[in-house]
Design a protein around this motif. Structure first.
Motif, PDB file in Angstrom:
ATOM      1  N   ALA A   1       5.943 -15.270 -22.062  1.00  0.00           N
ATOM      2  CA  ALA A   1       5.554 -16.826 -21.826  1.00  0.00           C
ATOM      3  C   ALA A   1       7.010 -17.731 -21.768  1.00  0.00           C
ATOM      4  O   ALA A   1       6.721 -18.654 -20.988  1.00  0.00           O
ATOM      5  CB  ALA A   1       4.880 -17.543 -23.296  1.00  0.00           C
TER       6      ALA A   1
ATOM      7  N   THR B   1       4.070 -10.849 -25.203  1.00  0.00           N
ATOM      8  CA  THR B   1       3.394 -12.003 -24.588  1.00  0.00           C
ATOM      9  C   THR B   1       4.302 -13.157 -24.926  1.00  0.00           C
ATOM     10  O   THR B   1       4.422 -14.191 -24.271  1.00  0.00           O
ATOM     11  CB  THR B   1       2.166 -12.269 -25.447  1.00  0.00           C
ATOM     12  N   SER B   2       4.726 -13.398 -26.077  1.00  0.00           N
ATOM     13  CA  SER B   2       5.742 -14.533 -26.258  1.00  0.00           C
ATOM     14  C   SER B   2       6.953 -14.354 -25.421  1.00  0.00           C
ATOM     15  O   SER B   2       7.453 -15.456 -25.165  1.00  0.00           O
ATOM     16  CB  SER B   2       6.109 -14.741 -27.565  1.00  0.00           C
TER      17      SER B   2
END
Length: 86
Positions: free
Chosen positions: A11, A7-8
């Protein structure tokens, strides 16, 4: 060093070049090569800078700038670094 997650990383990639990620279309973007996603060397360098500042992880240049490397390979390399320092 903080753990980097899918996810990071996604992002950070979207923040740098979200249009390219959306244009890539089918499949998981983490399995596409940086070249397939439209990441040029400057975008890759910016991504690595963000990851290093946020997570304290440095990747080998040959992994970052290889036309065949994928974000998933970067996650695997990050896991190896984290295991080595734990």
């Amino acid at each position: 060093m903080t753990k980097i997650t899918e996810t990071s990383l996604a992002a950070a990639m979207t923040a740098i070049s979200g249009a390219e990620l959306e244009a890539a279309g089918a499949g998981d973007p983490l399995d596409l090569t940086f070249e397939e996603m439209g990441f040029d060397s400057l975008a890759r360098q910016e991504l690595m800078g963000r990851v290093e500042r946020t997570h304290g992880i440095r990747f080998p240049a040959d992994l970052v700038f290889s036309d065949t490397s994928t974000p998933r390979e970067l996650l695997a390399a990050a896991d190896e670094q984290e295991d080595a320092t734990a």
